[in-house]
Write a protein that holds these residues in place. Structure first.
Motif, PDB file in Angstrom:
ATOM      1  N   ALA A  74       8.451  40.792  65.006  1.00  0.00           N
ATOM      2  CA  ALA A  74       9.465  41.715  64.484  1.00  0.00           C
ATOM      3  C   ALA A  74       9.542  41.629  62.956  1.00  0.00           C
ATOM      4  N   SER A  75       9.364  40.407  62.414  1.00  0.00           N
ATOM      5  CA  SER A  75       9.443  40.233  60.962  1.00  0.00           C
ATOM      6  C   SER A  75       8.283  40.909  60.241  1.00  0.00           C
ATOM      7  N   ILE A  76       7.091  40.811  60.827  1.00  0.00           N
ATOM      8  CA  ILE A  76       5.925  41.474  60.220  1.00  0.00           C
ATOM      9  C   ILE A  76       6.185  42.978  60.128  1.00  0.00           C
ATOM     10  N   LEU A  77       6.733  43.527  61.208  1.00  0.00           N
ATOM     11  CA  LEU A  77       7.079  44.949  61.236  1.00  0.00           C
ATOM     12  C   LEU A  77       8.114  45.272  60.147  1.00  0.00           C
ATOM     13  N   CYS A  78       9.113  44.397  60.025  1.00  0.00           N
ATOM     14  CA  CYS A  78      10.157  44.595  59.010  1.00  0.00           C
ATOM     15  C   CYS A  78       9.573  44.576  57.599  1.00  0.00           C
ATOM     16  N   PHE A  79       8.650  43.633  57.344  1.00  0.00           N
ATOM     17  CA  PHE A  79       8.024  43.563  56.017  1.00  0.00           C
ATOM     18  C   PHE A  79       7.288  44.873  55.725  1.00  0.00           C
ATOM     19  N   ALA A  80       6.566  45.381  56.726  1.00  0.00           N
ATOM     20  CA  ALA A  80       5.825  46.630  56.533  1.00  0.00           C
ATOM     21  C   ALA A  80       6.784  47.770  56.201  1.00  0.00           C
ATOM     22  N   VAL A  81       7.865  47.878  56.966  1.00  0.00           N
ATOM     23  CA  VAL A  81       8.844  48.947  56.725  1.00  0.00           C
ATOM     24  C   VAL A  81       9.506  48.763  55.360  1.00  0.00           C
ATOM     25  N   ALA A  82       9.872  47.512  55.031  1.00  0.00           N
ATOM     26  CA  ALA A  82      10.567  47.245  53.768  1.00  0.00           C
ATOM     27  C   ALA A  82       9.690  47.564  52.567  1.00  0.00           C
ATOM     28  N   ILE A  83       8.404  47.172  52.629  1.00  0.00           N
ATOM     29  CA  ILE A  83       7.504  47.422  51.505  1.00  0.00           C
ATOM     30  C   ILE A  83       7.281  48.924  51.332  1.00  0.00           C
ATOM     31  N   LYS A  84       7.105  49.618  52.454  1.00  0.00           N
ATOM     32  CA  LYS A  84       6.836  51.046  52.421  1.00  0.00           C
ATOM     33  C   LYS A  84       8.067  51.851  52.023  1.00  0.00           C
TER      34      LYS A  84
END
Lengths: 106, 231
Positions: A74-84
């Motif tokens: 879930a955190s990896i997904l969050c990082f992707a969304v946050a960076i984008k």
């Protein structure tokens, strides 16, 4: 209420409050040296990362770098969304949904 | 109503979202461990620090002496000194008495929102008041509800709503990483925090990892500048 517990609560509140208040109240009165200011500028990233890393990589208290670790996925997904997106709201929504999905599907 | 106060209240939403399940969980657990509803309320109202409340409640249940409970709390919450210090450069315009009131509401979560806001806007006391008051209320009410409901609800964190706080930290961390050095410091700090948790256990990891990583950051900055000047 037991007197001992009241004593514990009062003691805890003091030792929690003082570290929260003293540096702000005292240091804001002074012009801090540039090197110390630079050091303080690193505090937000450093402290956020120090809080996050154990929560992400050791959610059960042991190091768990694997696909079985829901928090990690879930955190990896969050990082992707946050960076984008650079958007707090969407990062949280996607994070909660991902966590919910992972916990109910497994 | 002051506009900054409203902004603060709005910025508290993700924090509230995370505090509700964790607060409920604390209330339920503390109730099981023998704290009365009033004691749960009083602890949440006065101490207002999640991790140390969980640990203290367990220590009270197992009959540990008040002195060691208070010392443990101090150790866990010393990390707030760093957050408080880092806010000091942005809150010079706020009078000491107000600073003293605002800092009562300084938690990991409110700090993360505070510092992100300060770096972009000139922040008035009303903003912090709105944010901190709502987050504090959410914590007190949800722990109280957990204490009263007790066994009626099963583990409130099982839905993963408490992950809202980690997700918020991730978003804020990404917003703060502007230069290469920030990314480097974040990686050092995260790795050190894990290493320290594995070796020393919980408590020291956050404050030590943060201080070390910030020091590494400043040292590299200095070294680069020296290198640049001499070449």
């Amino acid at each position: 209420m037991e007197q001992k517990i009241l004593l514990i609560i009062i003691g805890m509140s003091l030792v929690t409050y003082l570290p929260r208040a003293l540096p702000l109240v005292v240091l804001s009165k002074f012009e801090l040296p540039p090197l110390f200011r630079r050091w303080l500028q690193f505090i937000p990233v450093a402290v956020l990362s120090a809080l996050l890393a154990p929560a992400i990589f050791m959610p059960q208290g042991r190091l768990a770098i694997s696909l079985d670790n829901n928090t990690l996925i879930a955190s990896i997904l969050c990082f992707a969304v946050a960076i984008k997106s650079k958007n707090i709201f969407w990062t949280i929504i996607i994070g909660i949904l991902a966590m919910f999905a992972l916990q109910t599907l497994r | 109503m002051n506009r900054d106060f409203i902004t603060g209240v709005n910025k508290a939403i993700p924090v509230v979202l995370g505090y509700i399940p964790i607060g409920l969980a604390f209330g339920i657990l503390a109730n099981h461990q023998g704290l009365s509803t009033f004691e749960i309320f009083l602890m949440s109202f006065m101490v207002y620090a999640g991790a140390s409340q969980f640990i203290a409640s367990a220590m009270i249940a197992s009959g540990v002496s008040p002195a060691s409970i208070i010392l443990t709390t101090l150790l866990i919450n010393m990390r707030h000194m760093l957050m408080s210090a880092s806010l000091s450069t942005y809150l010079k315009h706020i009078p000491s008495s107000l600073q003293a009131i605002l800092s009562f509401g300084l938690t990991d979560e409110t700090y993360a929102v505070d510092i992100t806001h300060c770096q972009k806007h000139k922040s008035s006391a009303a903003f912090f008041l709105g944010l901190h008051a709502v987050a504090h209320a959410a914590w007190v009410i949800s722990t109280l509800a957990g204490g009263i409901l007790g066994n009626l609800i099963s583990d409130p964190t099982r839905w993963g709503i408490d992950f809202a706080l980690s997700a918020m930290f991730i978003a804020l961390l990404c917003i703060h990483m502007k230069e290469k050095m920030d990314i480097l410091v974040a990686i050092y700090s995260g790795a050190l925090s894990i290493l320290l948790t594995m070796t020393l256990g919980n408590g020291w990891n956050i404050i030590l990892a943060t201080m070390l990583a910030a020091t590494i950051g400043v040292s590299i900055n200095l070294w680069n500048r020296k290198f640049y000047l001499s070449s």
